[in-house]
Design a protein around this motif. Structure first.
Motif, PDB file in Angstrom:
ATOM      1  N   UNK A   1      34.898 -12.592   7.260  1.00 52.66           N
ATOM      2  CA  UNK A   1      35.280 -13.771   6.492  1.00 52.66           C
ATOM      3  C   UNK A   1      34.538 -13.810   5.160  1.00 52.66           C
ATOM      4  N   UNK A   2      35.145 -14.490   4.195  1.00 56.74           N
ATOM      5  CA  UNK A   2      34.596 -14.516   2.834  1.00 56.74           C
ATOM      6  C   UNK A   2      33.224 -15.170   2.791  1.00 56.74           C
ATOM      7  N   UNK A   3      33.043 -16.244   3.558  1.00 57.27           N
ATOM      8  CA  UNK A   3      31.763 -16.932   3.553  1.00 57.27           C
ATOM      9  C   UNK A   3      30.635 -16.072   4.074  1.00 57.27           C
ATOM     10  N   UNK A   4      30.861 -15.385   5.178  1.00 55.06           N
ATOM     11  CA  UNK A   4      29.829 -14.512   5.752  1.00 55.06           C
ATOM     12  C   UNK A   4      29.499 -13.378   4.794  1.00 55.06           C
ATOM     13  N   UNK A   5      30.506 -12.784   4.184  1.00 53.19           N
ATOM     14  CA  UNK A   5      30.254 -11.669   3.264  1.00 53.19           C
ATOM     15  C   UNK A   5      29.532 -12.133   2.000  1.00 53.19           C
ATOM     16  N   UNK A   6      29.890 -13.291   1.477  1.00 55.36           N
ATOM     17  CA  UNK A   6      29.285 -13.763   0.231  1.00 55.36           C
ATOM     18  C   UNK A   6      27.849 -14.248   0.407  1.00 55.36           C
ATOM     19  N   UNK A   7      27.542 -14.857   1.560  1.00 55.73           N
ATOM     20  CA  UNK A   7      26.240 -15.483   1.741  1.00 55.73           C
ATOM     21  C   UNK A   7      25.267 -14.663   2.579  1.00 55.73           C
ATOM     22  N   UNK A   8      25.768 -13.783   3.433  1.00 52.06           N
ATOM     23  CA  UNK A   8      24.878 -13.053   4.349  1.00 52.06           C
ATOM     24  C   UNK A   8      24.831 -11.574   3.988  1.00 52.06           C
TER      25      UNK A   8
ATOM     26  N   UNK B   1      27.627  -7.839   3.294  1.00 47.72           N
ATOM     27  CA  UNK B   1      28.930  -7.169   3.368  1.00 47.72           C
ATOM     28  C   UNK B   1      28.864  -5.914   4.247  1.00 47.72           C
ATOM     29  N   UNK B   2      27.686  -5.639   4.767  1.00 45.46           N
ATOM     30  CA  UNK B   2      27.484  -4.484   5.650  1.00 45.46           C
ATOM     31  C   UNK B   2      27.822  -4.908   7.082  1.00 45.46           C
ATOM     32  N   UNK B   3      28.900  -4.391   7.650  1.00 47.14           N
ATOM     33  CA  UNK B   3      29.352  -4.801   8.978  1.00 47.14           C
ATOM     34  C   UNK B   3      28.336  -4.436  10.054  1.00 47.14           C
ATOM     35  N   UNK B   4      27.672  -3.300   9.913  1.00 46.65           N
ATOM     36  CA  UNK B   4      26.657  -2.920  10.900  1.00 46.65           C
ATOM     37  C   UNK B   4      25.500  -3.918  10.908  1.00 46.65           C
ATOM     38  N   UNK B   5      25.100  -4.347   9.728  1.00 51.30           N
ATOM     39  CA  UNK B   5      24.018  -5.327   9.641  1.00 51.30           C
ATOM     40  C   UNK B   5      24.451  -6.662  10.267  1.00 51.30           C
ATOM     41  N   UNK B   6      25.685  -7.066  10.003  1.00 49.81           N
ATOM     42  CA  UNK B   6      26.183  -8.323  10.573  1.00 49.81           C
ATOM     43  C   UNK B   6      26.236  -8.254  12.099  1.00 49.81           C
ATOM     44  N   UNK B   7      26.631  -7.108  12.633  1.00 46.29           N
ATOM     45  CA  UNK B   7      26.661  -6.942  14.094  1.00 46.29           C
ATOM     46  C   UNK B   7      25.254  -7.026  14.675  1.00 46.29           C
ATOM     47  N   UNK B   8      24.281  -6.459  13.978  1.00 45.74           N
ATOM     48  CA  UNK B   8      22.901  -6.543  14.460  1.00 45.74           C
ATOM     49  C   UNK B   8      22.404  -7.983  14.456  1.00 45.74           C
ATOM     50  N   UNK B   9      22.787  -8.733  13.420  1.00 48.22           N
ATOM     51  CA  UNK B   9      22.382 -10.134  13.352  1.00 48.22           C
ATOM     52  C   UNK B   9      23.026 -10.936  14.475  1.00 48.22           C
ATOM     53  N   UNK B  10      24.325 -10.698  14.713  1.00 46.34           N
ATOM     54  CA  UNK B  10      25.027 -11.404  15.782  1.00 46.34           C
ATOM     55  C   UNK B  10      24.436 -11.065  17.144  1.00 46.34           C
ATOM     56  N   UNK B  11      24.105  -9.796  17.362  1.00 46.47           N
ATOM     57  CA  UNK B  11      23.500  -9.395  18.634  1.00 46.47           C
ATOM     58  C   UNK B  11      22.138 -10.047  18.820  1.00 46.47           C
ATOM     59  N   UNK B  12      21.357 -10.121  17.744  1.00 40.09           N
ATOM     60  CA  UNK B  12      20.040 -10.765  17.826  1.00 40.09           C
ATOM     61  C   UNK B  12      20.177 -12.243  18.188  1.00 40.09           C
ATOM     62  N   UNK B  13      21.195 -12.906  17.650  1.00 39.16           N
ATOM     63  CA  UNK B  13      21.432 -14.312  17.995  1.00 39.16           C
ATOM     64  C   UNK B  13      21.713 -14.469  19.482  1.00 39.16           C
ATOM     65  N   UNK B  14      22.526 -13.573  20.035  1.00 39.69           N
ATOM     66  CA  UNK B  14      22.855 -13.641  21.462  1.00 39.69           C
ATOM     67  C   UNK B  14      21.627 -13.363  22.323  1.00 39.69           C
ATOM     68  N   UNK B  15      20.803 -12.439  21.892  1.00 39.06           N
ATOM     69  CA  UNK B  15      19.563 -12.187  22.643  1.00 39.06           C
ATOM     70  C   UNK B  15      18.652 -13.402  22.620  1.00 39.06           C
ATOM     71  N   UNK B  16      18.621 -14.086  21.485  1.00 40.74           N
ATOM     72  CA  UNK B  16      17.786 -15.287  21.397  1.00 40.74           C
ATOM     73  C   UNK B  16      18.316 -16.391  22.303  1.00 40.74           C
ATOM     74  N   UNK B  17      19.648 -16.542  22.359  1.00 36.02           N
ATOM     75  CA  UNK B  17      20.238 -17.529  23.270  1.00 36.02           C
ATOM     76  C   UNK B  17      19.891 -17.184  24.716  1.00 36.02           C
ATOM     77  N   UNK B  18      19.975 -15.892  25.059  1.00 36.44           N
ATOM     78  CA  UNK B  18      19.649 -15.465  26.415  1.00 36.44           C
ATOM     79  C   UNK B  18      18.168 -15.701  26.711  1.00 36.44           C
ATOM     80  N   UNK B  19      17.313 -15.498  25.728  1.00 40.05           N
ATOM     81  CA  UNK B  19      15.882 -15.732  25.919  1.00 40.05           C
ATOM     82  C   UNK B  19      15.607 -17.195  26.243  1.00 40.05           C
TER      83      UNK B  19
END
Length: 513
Positions: free
Chosen positions: A57-64, A66-84
């Motif tokens: 999405x445009x918002x995620x790319x503009x503010x966070x 544009x590297x999809x691998x980096x975004x996936x790592x961030x999303x995975x880290x969020x899920x690990x934090x929720x699980x923690x």
């Protein structure tokens, strides 16, 4: 589900009958809902939605990023934090059990990180167990509300007992009998709900199910994100930039964006104090850059109000939803029992729909990038307000009185003294010099005096900032239109910029009038 043998290593494995969950039921329900939300967010439909819709999405790319691998790592880290967070609460409940088998579960969960072998049977059983737990949660939510109702019935009954009124004993007795019957019925309803909810369950029995859910979620996160599911890579990707969430600014910036959007949609009828409030809340970096950017801001041609709004909409259309998500995310699980109003509805959500992801908010937004977009919007907003005034013939919004009072000295958003951003354009200075050479004509309003200088100014000059404070028409009996005013003094622009602004805004004589 299959019992987990936790005795090997750190417990005796002695089976001990546990106690009922009782009042702890509401905290346990709160935790179960968190686990259910996390489980649903890891479904194949939601992971596909994350990768195909949210991250590109445009918002995620503009503010966070544009590297999809980096975004996936961030999303995975969020899920690990929720699980923690979820597993941490499970550990806390385990330590309250009488059976030592459930004590110190954090040691067991640490081992799960190295045993990430997918188990199809575990997945199927975990989904069935979660449905059972959520059924208990729904009864617990109903119990939560009915306990409050029982408390109200009890208070009403006690108050009626102590009440001294003028009614006769027979009427008073009938009233008490009705309240007593309602109270008795409510108590019976509450007892039935306790039997169906988590209240009457044995904590050790629920713990067995929760531990298996944690085990399943560890595997599910790894399966959903694969190689992106590593702590080190996620930490490295987020350490390069200052994020709004880590700085505690996400909600504040979301409020600023919402204010700007409101001002744009109501640009023709917004009082100056609303714009002033926006300015006062701007980040320091935006404030410091605003003055120079306003002075250098130019457009190739004079734009109409709809054209300016269209330019702003290019940013607002993707920025406002992220701000709205940020505000919504801050109204999550704030206290025990809040799940009773929202969390228990999880099973009623349409397929593929889940709670907001942190990456859909301003939490991971880069601070500098966000401030740059806010600055651009504020500059366009200044231009929009100026054009709206020109389109209204210089008349301010009707929400403000046409006759200014001493409390209305704040003036325009970006030219007021209190905002510490005064500006005098070359046209403003020239206009002020022209006015200072003349004496005002009795019976002519200040705004009409400025009309005589219009021919000497360019079309793009914003002219009098005071014209909007003069009445549209003035009667002969109006004391403001007949009194003689002194001439405007010559002002040194380098040393008296604030005073010069007062003259431009026509508030220089208010204090003495």
């Amino acid at each position: 589900m299959t019992n987990l043998n936790l005795s090997s290593g750190f417990t005796s494995g002695v089976s001990t009958k546990g106690n009922k969950i009782s009042i702890l039921a509401f905290e346990v329900a709160n935790t179960i809902v968190k686990g259910a939300n996390l489980m649903q967010s890891l479904s194949k439909e939601n992971i596909r939605h994350l990768k195909e819709v949210v991250l590109p999405s445009e918002g995620v790319k503009n503010l966070i990023s544009r590297d999809m691998d980096e975004l996936l790592r961030i999303a995975a880290a969020d899920k690990r934090e929720e699980l923690k967070i979820f597993s941490g609460e499970v550990v806390r409940f385990g330590n309250r059990c009488r059976d030592p088998q459930w004590h110190n579960l954090d040691r067991y969960f640490e081992k799960l990180c190295s045993e990430l072998t997918p188990q199809k049977q575990l997945k199927e059983e975990a989904e069935i167990v979660m449905q059972q737990l959520m059924t208990f949660v729904q009864y617990t939510a109903e119990l939560y509300h009915e306990l409050h109702a029982l408390d109200r019935f009890d208070q009403d009954y006690r108050r009626k007992l102590q009440e001294e009124d003028n009614s006769n004993a027979t009427q008073r007795g009938d009233s008490l009998a009705i309240l007593r019957a309602e109270l008795k019925s409510q108590k019976k309803h509450v007892r039935n709900l306790k039997k169906k909810s988590l209240w009457s369950k044995i904590l050790e029995e629920v713990m067995e199910k929760l531990v298996d859910i944690v085990h399943f979620l560890y595997l599910e996160i790894h399966e959903a994100f694969g190689s992106s599911d590593t702590d080190k890579q996620a930490n490295d990707s987020q350490s390069n930039h200052k994020k709004l969430g880590s700085a505690g600014l996400a909600l504040h910036y979301a409020n600023i964006i919402t204010q700007i959007d409101t001002l744009v949609s109501r640009s023709s009828s917004v009082p100056p104090n609303t714009r002033d409030a926006l300015y006062q809340g701007l980040p320091p970096n935006v404030k410091s850059a605003l003055r120079s950017r306003l002075q250098s801001f130019q457009v190739k041609e004079e734009l109409t109000v709809p054209q300016i709004k269209a330019e702003m909409e290019k940013i607002l259309q993707w920025l406002v939803p992220i701000a709205a998500n940020t505000t919504k995310a801050h109204h999550g699980f704030g206290w025990v029992g809040e799940w009773a109003n929202t969390g228990s509805e999880i099973n009623r959500k349409p397929a593929g729909q889940t709670d907001l992801l942190r990456i859909e908010t301003l939490h991971h937004a880069d601070k500098d990038k966000t401030e740059a977009y806010i600055l651009e919007l504020v500059i366009w907003l200044h231009h929009l307000v100026s054009q709206v005034r020109v389109g209204n013939g210089g008349i301010r919004s009707p929400v403000k009185s046409p006759i200014r009072s001493p409390t209305q000295k704040t003036g325009q958003l970006f030219t007021q003294k209190t905002c510490s951003s005064p500006m005098l354009t070359v046209e403003d200075q020239q206009m002020l010099r022209d006015v200072s050479k003349r004496k005002l004509t009795p019976g002519i309003s200040k705004s009409q005096e400025f009309d005589t200088t219009k021919t000497r100014l360019s079309k793009q000059n914003r002219l009098s900032k005071s014209s909007s404070h003069s009445p549209i028409s003035e009667s002969k009996n109006d004391i403001f239109s007949t009194r003689r005013l002194p001439s405007v003094p010559v002002i040194d622009f380098d040393n008296h910029r604030m005073k010069a602004l007062d003259v431009i805004d026509r508030v220089d004589n208010i204090g003495s009038s």
